[in-house]
Structure formats: structure tokens, C-alpha cells
Enzyme design. Structure first.
Site, PDB file in Angstrom:
ATOM      1  N   VAL A  52       0.811  -1.224   0.000  1.00 39.44           N
ATOM      2  CA  VAL A  52       0.000   0.000   0.000  1.00 39.44           C
ATOM      3  C   VAL A  52       0.843   1.271   0.000  1.00 39.44           C
ATOM      4  O   VAL A  52       0.288   2.369  -0.124  1.00 39.44           O
ATOM      5  CB  VAL A  52      -0.962   0.043   1.205  1.00 39.44           C
ATOM      6  CG1 VAL A  52      -2.028  -1.019   1.080  1.00 39.44           C
ATOM      7  CG2 VAL A  52      -0.214  -0.060   2.526  1.00 39.44           C
ATOM      8  N   TYR A  53       2.142   1.172   0.133  1.00 45.03           N
ATOM      9  CA  TYR A  53       2.973   2.377   0.095  1.00 45.03           C
ATOM     10  C   TYR A  53       2.920   2.960  -1.315  1.00 45.03           C
ATOM     11  O   TYR A  53       3.319   2.309  -2.283  1.00 45.03           O
ATOM     12  CB  TYR A  53       4.421   2.061   0.474  1.00 45.03           C
ATOM     13  CG  TYR A  53       4.645   1.643   1.907  1.00 45.03           C
ATOM     14  CD1 TYR A  53       3.619   1.695   2.859  1.00 45.03           C
ATOM     15  CD2 TYR A  53       5.893   1.193   2.339  1.00 45.03           C
ATOM     16  CE1 TYR A  53       3.831   1.309   4.175  1.00 45.03           C
ATOM     17  CE2 TYR A  53       6.110   0.805   3.662  1.00 45.03           C
ATOM     18  CZ  TYR A  53       5.067   0.863   4.567  1.00 45.03           C
ATOM     19  OH  TYR A  53       5.277   0.479   5.873  1.00 45.03           O
ATOM     20  N   ALA A  54       2.401   4.183  -1.390  1.00 46.92           N
ATOM     21  CA  ALA A  54       2.211   4.852  -2.680  1.00 46.92           C
ATOM     22  C   ALA A  54       1.399   3.993  -3.644  1.00 46.92           C
ATOM     23  O   ALA A  54       1.638   3.993  -4.852  1.00 46.92           O
ATOM     24  CB  ALA A  54       3.555   5.230  -3.309  1.00 46.92           C
ATOM     25  N   ASP A  55       0.436   3.255  -3.086  1.00 50.51           N
ATOM     26  CA  ASP A  55      -0.433   2.389  -3.893  1.00 50.51           C
ATOM     27  C   ASP A  55       0.367   1.425  -4.764  1.00 50.51           C
ATOM     28  O   ASP A  55       0.028   1.179  -5.927  1.00 50.51           O
ATOM     29  CB  ASP A  55      -1.373   3.226  -4.775  1.00 50.51           C
ATOM     30  CG  ASP A  55      -2.338   4.061  -3.958  1.00 50.51           C
ATOM     31  OD1 ASP A  55      -2.774   3.587  -2.896  1.00 50.51           O
ATOM     32  OD2 ASP A  55      -2.631   5.195  -4.375  1.00 50.51           O
ATOM     33  N   GLY A  56       1.416   0.875  -4.205  1.00 54.21           N
ATOM     34  CA  GLY A  56       2.269  -0.048  -4.941  1.00 54.21           C
ATOM     35  C   GLY A  56       3.484   0.611  -5.562  1.00 54.21           C
ATOM     36  O   GLY A  56       4.392  -0.078  -6.033  1.00 54.21           O
TER      37      GLY A  56
END
Length: 327
Positions: A52-56
Site C-alpha cells: 500500500v505504500y504509494a499504492d504499490g
């Protein structure tokens, strides 16, 4: 950099880890590349990320850098799954979601396995044994070498670890738990850390610098280029800008002056050498900040400094943490 075993396993990791929370969002490719190279050159191996960091975007950026900058074999790549961008359900620990998320992570990272795969948070809507079965499948299929959890409270961690230990050779023992831990957040000492120590689980502290506050940068205001001034992370920093935190920060700064070092190094050395800790995860805005953090390798705090910092930051833990007969 010194290497430590992750919990009661054979996996060895550097005693400082590199975090990638802002990669692909606030930290671009150039700064990320400089950080990864500096970390690797300093002997660092553990790189922590999440789907989920930066939406992948963080995983994708790390994968791009692995192609030519740093050999994949030299790194211990850890990622997480289970957090979802759904306002009605923040966490999904179902077997189907987790395994699909792992496959997507591997594709973004450009690798056939991760060294450590972690459940990002406890999902009350999914039976725990189903969640944990995803870890077993990931390891038995070779997609993950070791497994851990993140943000599990004491009873959740103990239940999960005990379930896995109940069928040795069939279920994958938990190697790690990742939790926020610093001089400004010592809540894990209440139940999580004792459980981890008893069960042979290594603690990977996140936000070991109190979300950046323990560096002292906020003592006289909020710098314009800091995370505290960021629209994305300002609310994340704000809880540690009160008077209580200020007293701890002042104590760290005093210790740093006495040791002729920086508040950053004092705060990081304190958490790095706490019982049960394997490797604090450090996130930096640029390589210069990261190199400053990595210089902590040469620092060991004197016992009297550790005791003073323990005292000034001590959380109020009484019953049932202390022997009830003394209360």
C-alpha cells in the site's frame, strides 16, 4: 554493519533497516537510488516496504532499482499485505486477498520471492487460522522465505505465534513483528515485547525516531520541508508535538550534547539496543539524512544515559504489568 538473527530463525539482517514509506510519492527515483546505494555500501541488507505504500509505487520503484543498482542477492526484502484502500474495511486478512496481493507484490518488485512477508494488521473479520494459512502457503510455495506480522497487539501476536508453533514442520513459525517503538511510543513494552521475547519473535521497530520528532527538528517550530509540514504526513507527526514529547526530546538533546553526537543517533541507538529488538526501520527523505542515521553504527549509549532516557520517557504501566502484591 552488524548483522542480527531475526527472532529464533536462521535469517540474518542488518541491525538497521531501510524503510520505503514515502518512495514513489514524496521520494522520487533519484533520491531512492541514492538511499539504496548508500544503505548497501554501509552494509545494510534489510529493506522494508508494503503493497500500500504509494499504492504499490514503493514496491515498483524498489524493483526498478534492483535491476542494476544493487544485487538482489545482497538484500533482505520485506513487504507487507493486508491493508486495503476501503473506508469500510481497512484490513483484509482473507487467504484469497493476501495471496493475490503477494503475487502482485512480486510482479512489482520483479522477483520470484520476498525474504520476509508480513501481515500488515490483524483482521477481526477473518478467522485467524485462515490468515495464517496464507503465510504457510506463501512459504511452502517458495514465494516467501520467512513470515511475520505487523501491528498485532499482545494477545493477537501470542495467539498467532502459538497457533503456528502447534504444528511444527507444517505451519511456518513467525519470525518477526513490526511495531512502532521509540522513546515517544513505548506501548509495545506492555505486552507485545514480552510475548515476542518469550516466543522467539524479532521486533522490527517502525518510526524509531518518533516520526522524526526525536531528531530535534521540531523544537522551535515546524520546518517547511519536514514531514510535519506535509499535507500527507502532517497529521502523522502532530501527536508527538505536545509538551510531554517535548520533555523527552529535550532530554535526548541534552544526552547528545554530552556525548558530542546528534539527537538522531542517541534516539536510534536507544531503540536499536533494547531487549528483543532486531532492527529499527529508518525512513529518510534523502541519502544525506540516511547516512546521518547509519552513522549510529559506531555509537553505544552508556548505561547511565540509557537509564536517564528510560526514566524521562517511562510510560505509566501498573496493574497488571507489575506484581499485583506490590501495588
Amino acid at each position: 554493519m552488524e548483522q542480527r538473527h531475526l527472532g529464533r530463525t536462521g535469517l540474518r539482517v542488518s541491525r538497521i533497516g531501510l524503510g520505503t514509506l514515502t518512495w514513489g510519492r514524496d521520494t522520487g527515483e533519484h533520491d531512492a537510488a541514492d538511499q539504496l546505494k548508500a544503505f548497501w555500501e554501509a552494509g545494510g541488507t534489510l529493506v522494508d516496504t508494503a503493497d500500500v505504500y504509494a499504492d504499490g509505487g514503493a514496491e515498483y520503484l524498489l524493483g526498478q532499482l534492483l535491476e542494476g543498482l544493487v544485487p538482489r542477492r545482497d538484500l533482505v526484502i520485506a513487504t507487507k499485505a493486508g491493508s486495503v484502500p476501503d473506508p469500510d474495511r481497512r484490513f483484509d486478512g482473507s487467504r484469497g486477498h493476501l495471496l493475490s496481493a503477494l503475487d502482485a507484490s512480486l510482479e512489482r518488485l520483479g522477483t520470484d520471492h520476498v525474504d520476509l512477508w508480513q501481515i500488515h494488521a490483524f483482521d477481526h473479520r477473518t478467522p485467524l487460522e485462515e490468515t495464517l494459512q496464507a503465510l504457510d502457503i506463501a512459504v511452502s510455495s517458495g514465494r516467501a522465505r520467512y513470515a511475520g506480522v505487523s501491528n498485532f497487539c499482545g494477545w493477537q501476536l501470542a495467539k498467532a505465534a502459538t497457533w503456528q508453533l502447534a504444528a511444527p514442520g507444517v505451519r511456518t513459525r513467525l519470525a518477526s513483528t513490526q511495531m512502532e517503538y521509540s522513546l515517544l511510543q513505548r506501548g509495545v513494552e506492555r505486552e507485545v515485547l514480552p510475548a515476542a521475547l518469550d516466543l522467539g519473535i524479532g521486533l522490527l521497530p517502525s518510526s524509531p525516531l518518533g516520526r522524526g520528532v526525536l531528531t530535534g527538528k521540531y523544537r522551535h517550530g515546524t520546518p517547511a520541508d519536514s514531514r510535519g509540514a506535509s499535507p500527507d504526513l502532517g497529521a502523522f507527526v502532530a501527536p508527538y508535538l505536545d509538551d510531554t514529547a517535548g520533555r523527552v526530546v529535550d532530554a535526548v538533546a541534552t544526552a547528545a550534547d554530552g556525548l558530542a553526537t546528534s539527537p538522531l543517533e542517541v534516539a536510534l541507538a536507544w531503540v536499536r539496543d533494547r531487549p528483543g529488538v532486531t532492527a529499527p526501520i529508518v525512513g529518510a527523505r534523502n541519502a544525506q539524512q540516511l547516512i546521518a542515521a547509519l552513522s549510529v553504527e559506531a555509537l553505544t549509549l552508556p548505561d547511565e544515559i540509557c537509564q536517564a532516557l528510560d526514566d524521562v520517557s517511562a510510560p505509566l504501566h501498573r496493574y497488571p504489568d507489575q506484581d499485583w502484591s506490590t501495588l
